[in-house]
Enzyme design. Sequence first.
Site, PDB file in Angstrom:
ATOM      1  N   HIS A   1      -2.446   1.291   7.543  1.00 47.06           N
ATOM      2  CA  HIS A   1      -3.822   1.417   7.043  1.00 47.06           C
ATOM      3  C   HIS A   1      -4.509   0.070   6.938  1.00 47.06           C
ATOM      4  CE1 HIS A   1      -1.544   4.961   5.590  1.00 47.06           C
ATOM      5  NE2 HIS A   1      -2.577   5.586   6.101  1.00 47.06           N
TER       6      HIS A   1
ATOM      7  N   HIS B   1       0.856  -1.183   0.000  1.00 50.50           N
ATOM      8  CA  HIS B   1       0.000   0.000   0.000  1.00 50.50           C
ATOM      9  C   HIS B   1       0.897   1.239   0.000  1.00 50.50           C
ATOM     10  CE1 HIS B   1      -3.005   2.828   2.128  1.00 50.50           C
ATOM     11  NE2 HIS B   1      -3.321   2.765   0.871  1.00 50.50           N
TER      12      HIS B   1
END
Lengths: 842, 196
Positions: B143, B124
């Site tokens: 996240h 990510h």
Amino acid sequence: MTVYHSAKTSIPLPPAGAQKLKTVCHYCIVGCSYDVYKWPVGSPDGGPNPGQNALGVDFTQAQQAVAGTWISPEQHTVVQERDGTRYNLVIVPNKKAAVNGGLASVRGGTLAASLYAPDKPTSNRLGYPLVYRGRDQTPTTWEDSAELVARVVKHSIDNHGPDSVFMKFFDHGGGGGGFENNWAVGRFFFDGIKTRMLSIHNRPAYNSEVHGSRDMGVPELNNAYLDAELADTIVLWGANSYETQSNYYLHHMVPNLRGETAQRKRQLFPGEAVRSAKMIVADPRVTTTVATARAAAGRDNVLHLQLKPGTDIALLNAIGRVVLENDWQDQAFIGQRTENVDEYKAKGLQVGRSIGDVLAEAETITGVPRADIQKAASWIAQPKQGKKRRRTLLHYEKGMIWGLKNYENISSIVSLALLTGSLGKPGTGCSRLGGHQEGYVRPDSHTPRPATYIDPLLAEGQGRVFWVGGCNPSITTLNAQRMRDVLEDRGNIVRRALDDVRSASIDDQVKAIIQAVDGGGLFIVVQDLYRTKTAEKAHVVFPAAAWGESPMTSINGERRLRLYEQIQDPPGDARPDWAILGLVAQKLNQLYQAEGNATMAAQFSGFDWTTAEQVFVEGGNAFAPIEGAAGYQKPGPIESYTGVTYGLLRRLGHDGIQTPVRLVSGKLQGTVRLFENGNPFRTDSGKARFKGFAWPGYPAEVKAQLDKYPFFYTNGRINVAWQTMYNDVNMPFQSERVPLAWLEIHPDDAGGLQVEAGDLVEVFNDYGAANAVAYVTPGVRPGMVFMQFAHPRGTANSVTTPYVDPATTIPYYKGSAVGVRKLGSLPAIKDHLSWIPVVDTV
Amino acid sequence: METEEPRSSTPVTQGEQDRGVSRARREGISRRKFLTLAGAGGGAVLVAGAAVAGYEIGTSSRPSLAAFPATTLARLSDLKVGQVSHARYPDDHSPVMIFKLGKTVPDGVGPNSDVVAYSSICTHLGCTVTWKAQTGVISCPCHFSSFDPARGGIMIVGHATTNLPQVMLQVEDGKLVATGMRGLIWGRQTNLQTLR
């Protein structure tokens, strides 16, 4: 056997001179900002030194986490324009953008992989108009197809009235929508045809999803994303924001939960107690939002109200009653800015009954213990140190909108917001979170309230033409089997008639169609990107341009208006939706002129747009311009953007301007937050109007299924798949993960059925059936299953009931009941994918 | 422009011979030099160009199997079920995690086909992932992207745009040897990239 990885062994860097375009992701309401780099294949790529690449990044160094830059294999593609030139495209999140600050979700982060390219799975796009001929759909010209449609539509209007033309179109922003396309749809169907047989992409009628808020004078997008960073308490009601408004949650809420916005709060709110936010999540499931919020904020700062499905009104009312009981309401706000609180107190808060009785009843209905109800009230409304009001931001979405009683659900949460003064100041608001983006500008549709429920009329044989644009009712409408029956059976009457017409003049084709629709048939027109399940049943298919293939504008969940620049040509001869409708309108104009019908010709004039900006500006001029500084003489729609041009939007770049746009001392100014500085609520009096309702219980159709089938059935989005997966099915990373719809089922229930994670199952009830893959998880309640909605290979809507809220004609998608039957397993699914419950991943 | 540090010569093992290990790896010459010798032309910027399954991406073809080093990551006997071990591959800037999962899994190596390894860098935004022993999940704290080591590093849920890059493994004489990467390591344009 391993999982999907891109075959690319290297990703090219955009050269320093690459073309740079600005756009916005077209998927969810958040609308993250993206930069697009475009350079011809065959010209030199960029290099790793900062001066050698268009991002200005030093790629010779190892990249830092978060602050660094990486182009994922899914963020680069090669496209081919109409003149044959091939271009590299890189699409990466903009690091400075107010909305997303460098974050990309799994959806926006794979935009490049979703783009049309002739040599990738995404080549699967419609590029030519199609007409039904001889048991197939065959390419034809725009002339031929538009002429055919215009003649049939004209005959229908002339002989059976405008209401013989039914429609179902998008009304949202982002991909498949936007202000330009929405304006054209409204002009064509409301000003041109003047039909009232209208429906919207995700509901069988023409209505708002939030009448319950608007009627109270509270437009549904009233806060700024900044407010999530400033709130003391954030309430997410009927929403799974980690998955469905991902970067609003991750970039604005989570930093607050982590305490990272405390400094900003101190600066803005001197003298107020400041700390990291608490979060309340109301959802029958334990979702990734609950799990990640607990990780970010600490378990003690997250309250999960795991209510029984459909009991929202009872829970909201009980919380409000506790607020009142403790004298935590915002009396000044109620006195100065609201009216009708007594109705809310009487009918909603049941002040005529003891608090003990009210809480006992709420516990029974909702399954939520009174201690949690009291905690929720405290977190929402108990004043802070020094008797300062708590800043509470309340949000809701489809759990409420598609919930048991759309109108009262929404009114109940808005009334709670009014009770607690949670509007019109930083760190507060009461807004829907949003699904798609928004981009609504249309002439008046002249539709009644409650709106006409369209699907049953089609099923009964009404209508002669059904025009579907940018949506897929075969999959997405309630009681979807009913719609599929209509498209198949009534469509077949026309198909059989056309099968018999060979090498015929267009006159003879039109005659055959007319005879068929007079005999119960339905002439189906679809405009879309792909040959969807609905498009397969059409007699004429128009190929539409997708996101990035024509300029577009929309607003996101904080009303941020931006220009989504065109980055490539549409495939084949596909055209933007506004141009398709413009073409048919011009045909109708010619046909009416030819027979000397000036009135009707006039209805179809002014459709000769040649650029998207023309349509945008024309739509903008339909709003009454809002003049003045803080005062609003005539509060109009929150989308108002009169005076805005593409030129201005280009200059404003990634942060755009927040609507409603006002003219202040000759300059266009945006609106960060509604109802501030005395800006009135949208009622005649300027005061917000309370409404109070008791919990009404389950509707009869749903009760009948609940009595018959063992599992309460709900459905919704899952993170990796966007809606009907129209792009995702062509993207291996996405499609691998969801070969069939996920069906979340509790371990106790799975055990009883001898179902293991990854097994195939069938869900069924009186209305239909669908196959799915079982995802065994403690995230759902026992006795309840949750299915991924709108999967193209098995839709949740085959088992949703035909019930709609009679006050609003909004479906109760979230409430049905099913049986579950084990089918066995396919090793390619069961042994290949992961079945670790998503809520166990944090 | 990519370069690769010259690798010191390593003894050629039977396993390498079996796998047809490239002359470059065996003789410890730089890849750039190897390409020059192989006639691919020096001086050109190496660009994306994997022609696979009919998709041609990028401006020019390049050798589709780059010369990944064969690197011993660990001794098999040092790996414990339920624990993660750490190593670096294909170079010092790329941390990897090694799992002995205690159950047969796809692409698992070792006598129980239960040893797998993955990049430790979340695809990510490049944070270092952690392993949750209780649930068996590779999870990113930034996240919350998560990956399943028992299923090829597939993303369970999250906002990464790829599955977790997987280390290709072989077992030789009780040693766990990495021979390549499946998937692109976060932060890189190509896996064999010299970084400062």
